[in-house]
Design an enzyme around this catalytic site. Structure first.
Site, PDB file in Angstrom:
ATOM      1  N   LYS A 216       0.845  -1.205   0.000  1.00  0.00           N
ATOM      2  CA  LYS A 216       0.000   0.000   0.000  1.00  0.00           C
ATOM      3  C   LYS A 216       0.881   1.256   0.000  1.00  0.00           C
ATOM      4  O   LYS A 216       2.094   1.162   0.263  1.00  0.00           O
ATOM      5  CB  LYS A 216      -0.905  -0.023   1.233  1.00  0.00           C
ATOM      6  CG  LYS A 216      -0.123   0.034   2.537  1.00  0.00           C
ATOM      7  CD  LYS A 216      -0.991  -0.300   3.733  1.00  0.00           C
ATOM      8  CE  LYS A 216      -0.169  -0.208   5.012  1.00  0.00           C
ATOM      9  NZ  LYS A 216      -0.908  -0.738   6.171  1.00  0.00           N
TER      10      LYS A 216
ATOM     11  N   ARG B 172     -10.216  -0.431  15.674  1.00  0.00           N
ATOM     12  CA  ARG B 172     -10.111   0.418  14.494  1.00  0.00           C
ATOM     13  C   ARG B 172     -11.141  -0.083  13.494  1.00  0.00           C
ATOM     14  O   ARG B 172     -12.163   0.544  13.301  1.00  0.00           O
ATOM     15  CB  ARG B 172      -8.673   0.381  13.961  1.00  0.00           C
ATOM     16  CG  ARG B 172      -8.342   1.504  13.011  1.00  0.00           C
ATOM     17  CD  ARG B 172      -6.877   1.524  12.626  1.00  0.00           C
ATOM     18  NE  ARG B 172      -6.441   0.313  11.947  1.00  0.00           N
ATOM     19  CZ  ARG B 172      -5.229   0.111  11.441  1.00  0.00           C
ATOM     20  NH1 ARG B 172      -4.314   1.060  11.567  1.00  0.00           N
ATOM     21  NH2 ARG B 172      -4.910  -1.014  10.843  1.00  0.00           N
TER      22      ARG B 172
ATOM     23  N   TYR C  90      17.518  28.806   9.208  1.00  0.00           N
ATOM     24  CA  TYR C  90      16.369  29.565   9.711  1.00  0.00           C
ATOM     25  C   TYR C  90      16.383  29.639  11.232  1.00  0.00           C
ATOM     26  O   TYR C  90      16.596  28.631  11.919  1.00  0.00           O
ATOM     27  CB  TYR C  90      15.061  28.921   9.267  1.00  0.00           C
ATOM     28  CG  TYR C  90      14.717  29.189   7.822  1.00  0.00           C
ATOM     29  CD1 TYR C  90      14.428  30.483   7.386  1.00  0.00           C
ATOM     30  CD2 TYR C  90      14.670  28.153   6.906  1.00  0.00           C
ATOM     31  CE1 TYR C  90      14.108  30.733   6.066  1.00  0.00           C
ATOM     32  CE2 TYR C  90      14.339  28.386   5.578  1.00  0.00           C
ATOM     33  CZ  TYR C  90      14.062  29.684   5.161  1.00  0.00           C
ATOM     34  OH  TYR C  90      13.742  29.924   3.864  1.00  0.00           O
TER      35      TYR C  90
ATOM     36  N   MET D 198      13.178  23.973   2.930  1.00  0.00           N
ATOM     37  CA  MET D 198      12.336  23.262   1.969  1.00  0.00           C
ATOM     38  C   MET D 198      13.168  22.433   0.983  1.00  0.00           C
ATOM     39  O   MET D 198      12.833  21.287   0.681  1.00  0.00           O
ATOM     40  CB  MET D 198      11.453  24.240   1.198  1.00  0.00           C
ATOM     41  CG  MET D 198      10.431  23.537   0.319  1.00  0.00           C
ATOM     42  SD  MET D 198       9.386  24.644  -0.639  1.00  0.00           S
ATOM     43  CE  MET D 198       8.435  25.461   0.622  1.00  0.00           C
TER      44      MET D 198
HETATM   45  C1  LIG Z   1      -0.221  -1.824   6.681  1.00  0.00           C
HETATM   46  C2  LIG Z   1      -0.862  -3.056   7.107  1.00  0.00           C
HETATM   47  C3  LIG Z   1      -0.104  -4.221   7.302  1.00  0.00           C
HETATM   48  C4  LIG Z   1       1.407  -4.241   7.238  1.00  0.00           C
HETATM   49  O1  LIG Z   1       1.891  -3.693   8.435  1.00  0.00           O
HETATM   50  P1  LIG Z   1       3.468  -3.579   8.709  1.00  0.00           P
HETATM   51  O2  LIG Z   1       3.548  -3.102  10.104  1.00  0.00           O
HETATM   52  O3  LIG Z   1       3.991  -2.584   7.729  1.00  0.00           O
HETATM   53  O4  LIG Z   1       4.004  -4.928   8.493  1.00  0.00           O
HETATM   54  C5  LIG Z   1      -0.771  -5.384   7.591  1.00  0.00           C
HETATM   55  N1  LIG Z   1      -2.117  -5.395   7.703  1.00  0.00           N
HETATM   56  C6  LIG Z   1      -2.876  -4.297   7.559  1.00  0.00           C
HETATM   57  C7  LIG Z   1      -4.344  -4.380   7.706  1.00  0.00           C
HETATM   58  C8  LIG Z   1      -2.272  -3.094   7.260  1.00  0.00           C
HETATM   59  O5  LIG Z   1      -3.019  -1.996   7.113  1.00  0.00           O
END
Ligand SMILES: *Cc1c(COP(=O)(O)O)cnc(C)c1O
Length: 368
Positions: free
Chosen positions: A35, A132, A259, A307
């Protein structure tokens, strides 16, 4: 010469890390989570490399991410980790042969109202205590039975329990133990196949390895545990954020740099100016002293991140000059490694945010 900042993506390291996950969980199918554009590394190229290393399936966050992979020719199963966001997506889920998580009743009803040509692959989400996504254990059992009876919509042999850990990274976590016990109870009651292990659980919780696991960040070489990696496990950094010195300032003692003048030279100093800044995704929260590699040697960040530039104290590196290689994280051409996790601790964050935060203006360069 072009602006020297690039993100080098080492596909060999990616394949190595995938094999580490496979060796830790040899009897599981290990879905590679890619993802967020493979945590900022470039999803299409990473998917191809991971498939070469044996990844049987991929996990993504949205239909759009899955479409990009199908457009790139990825033919393996792809799981939508949050399922659909709207019932209108089901037609494309079917057309692209995607797998989907069901975490809410509206998704369940939309699925059961849909008439696919062939049953779809569905993973039902258990809320085992992270609160969640997903169904509480009692609600889960009822939903499971409805899905198991819906042979027109649901490929019953593909039905899995999926759940997510909130604290698998912490060695002695009461929350983890409670979540795992809840998962085991539901698993044993339904006799179902499960997928619960993220990277920390893949690395350090072998009891949770199951029909499927879903490692993410470890594939990119970041250690998500709150301690060291298990003995014998070594991950290679996949991304090297690489730039060069574009100027060097020679300053007297007690001169401000950058800065707000946050940093002041302690004595006569040389300050290197690096082409990389928060406009590239380098975290502006980085404190003075955050390590940077200059020609493979550690040098401390000196002054606020701008930046497009940042400043490092190179007083101890007399050979460093305009054009010297700078590595913000990853592996220098001399072979020195600066882990993204170490940089993250200086930015009050985690490796995940630094990797996913590298912005599109930084060219990705894929190395075999
Ligand atoms: C992102 C995610 C993972 C992977 O998690 P990592 O900590 O990066 O291994 C697994 N399951 C779900 C549902 C996720 O959203």
């Amino acid at each position: 010469m072009a602006r020297p900042l690039v993100a080098d993506i080492d596909l060999k390291a990616l394949r190595h890390n995938y094999r580490v996950a496979s060796e830790l969980a040899p009897t599981s199918a290990n879905m590679a989570v890619i993802k967020a554009d493979a945590y900022g590394h470039g999803a299409a190229n990473c998917a191809r490399a991971l498939a070469e290393a044996g990844a049987p399936a991929f996990g993504v966050a949205s239909l759009e991410e899955a479409i990009a992979l199908r457009d790139a020719g990825i033919s393996q199963p792809i799981l939508l980790l949050e399922g659909i966001f709207d019932a209108g997506e089901l037609a494309r889920v079917e057309m692209l042969d995607l797998w989907q998580v069901v975490h809410s009743d509206w998704q369940l009803e939309a699925l059961l109202a849909y008439r696919p040509a062939r049953p779809l692959t569905v993973w039902l989400k258990l809320d085992s205590g992270m609160h969640r996504l997903g169904f509480t254990p009692e609600a889960f059992v009822v939903r499971w039975e409805r899905l198991a009876a819906a042979g027109t919509q649901v490929a019953t042999e593909g039905l899995h329990l999926i759940s997510h850990f909130a604290s698998a990274d912490q060695a002695r976590s009461v929350q983890f133990a409670a979540q795992w016990s809840t998962i085991e109870q539901v698993r044993d009651r339904l006799g179902c196949r499960i997928c619960v292990a993220n990277s920390p659980a893949t690395l350090a919780r072998p009891a949770t390895h199951a029909a499927w696991n879903r490692p993410g960040v470890m594939l990119y070489g970041s250690n998500p545990l709150d301690g060291a990696l298990p003995v014998g496990v070594s991950l290679d950094p996949v991304m090297t954020l690489r730039s060069r010195l574009i100027a060097v300032q020679t300053l007297e003692a007690d001169e401000p740099v950058g800065y707000g003048g946050r940093f002041r030279t302690a004595g006569p100093s040389r300050i290197g100016i690096v082409a990389a800044g928060y406009g590239d995704g380098y975290d502006r929260h980085a404190v003075d002293g955050t390590p940077v590699l200059v020609d493979g040697v550690r040098a401390p960040l000196a002054g606020r991140v701008s930046m497009d530039m940042l400043t490092v104290d190179i007083s101890h590196l007399p050979a460093a000059k305009v054009g010297s290689e700078v590595v913000l994280w990853g592996r220098s051409s001399t072979g020195s490694v600066l882990s993204v996790d170490e940089v993250a601790t200086h930015c009050d964050t985690i490796g995940y945010t630094l990797l996913t935060g590298v912005l599109p203006r930084v060219p990705r360069r894929f190395l075999e």
